[in-house]
Design a protein around this motif. Structure first.
Motif, PDB file in Angstrom:
ATOM      1  N   ALA A  20      44.273  32.460  33.190  1.00 16.15           N
ATOM      2  CA  ALA A  20      43.290  31.657  32.449  1.00 16.15           C
ATOM      3  C   ALA A  20      42.067  31.358  33.309  1.00 16.15           C
ATOM      4  N   ILE A  21      42.302  31.071  34.596  1.00 21.79           N
ATOM      5  CA  ILE A  21      41.185  30.809  35.503  1.00 21.79           C
ATOM      6  C   ILE A  21      40.328  32.056  35.646  1.00 21.79           C
ATOM      7  N   GLY A  22      40.987  33.219  35.809  1.00 23.29           N
ATOM      8  CA  GLY A  22      40.258  34.487  35.946  1.00 23.29           C
ATOM      9  C   GLY A  22      39.402  34.797  34.738  1.00 23.29           C
ATOM     10  N   GLU A  23      39.928  34.489  33.567  1.00 19.88           N
ATOM     11  CA  GLU A  23      39.150  34.705  32.346  1.00 19.88           C
ATOM     12  C   GLU A  23      37.876  33.869  32.374  1.00 19.88           C
ATOM     13  N   ARG A  24      37.952  32.661  32.880  1.00 23.05           N
ATOM     14  CA  ARG A  24      36.765  31.803  32.981  1.00 23.05           C
ATOM     15  C   ARG A  24      35.864  32.221  34.133  1.00 23.05           C
TER      16      ARG A  24
END
Length: 121
Positions: A20-24
């Motif tokens: 999820a962090i990588g997507e952001r």
């Protein structure tokens, strides 16, 4: 953790969700707060490396030494000897939750463990 658990023991894990962090992160903005905790705003960098305001004050236990996706958390639990792992992602909250058991028990029994109503003593 597995080593100190009784045979019928289990552990509940929670940690940042690297996926999820990588997507952001792909948006390119590292320092914008994703949410505000009781200790202040938390950015993508804080979630990746640790909460910088606490570390700045000398609390280096807040440093992250690894990050997980749900798949890598499950693999880490089984690789270290846990018999069973069930987990979930909460992408809007940027976190993972997992429950790992020392004994091999049915999925339904693990789901029941997750329903335990924990209250302070």
């Amino acid at each position: 953790m597995r080593r100190v658990l009784r045979q019928d023991g289990f552990v509940i894990l929670t940690c940042p969700d690297l996926q999820a962090i990588g997507e952001r992160l792909s948006a390119g903005d590292l320092d914008t707060a994703l949410y505000t905790s009781r200790s202040g705003p938390v950015s993508r960098l804080d979630m990746l490396y640790g909460f910088r305001p606490s570390m700045k004050q000398g609390n280096l236990s807040m440093a992250h030494h690894t990050d997980f996706t749900l798949k890598s958390l499950a693999e880490a639990c089984t690789r270290t000897g846990f018999a069973k792992f069930l987990g979930l992602r909460r992408p809007r909250r940027y976190d993972l939750w997992g429950l790992a058991t020392k004994a091999r028990i049915p999925d339904e029994a693990i789901r029941e463990l997750g329903k335990i109503d924990l209250r302070p003593i």
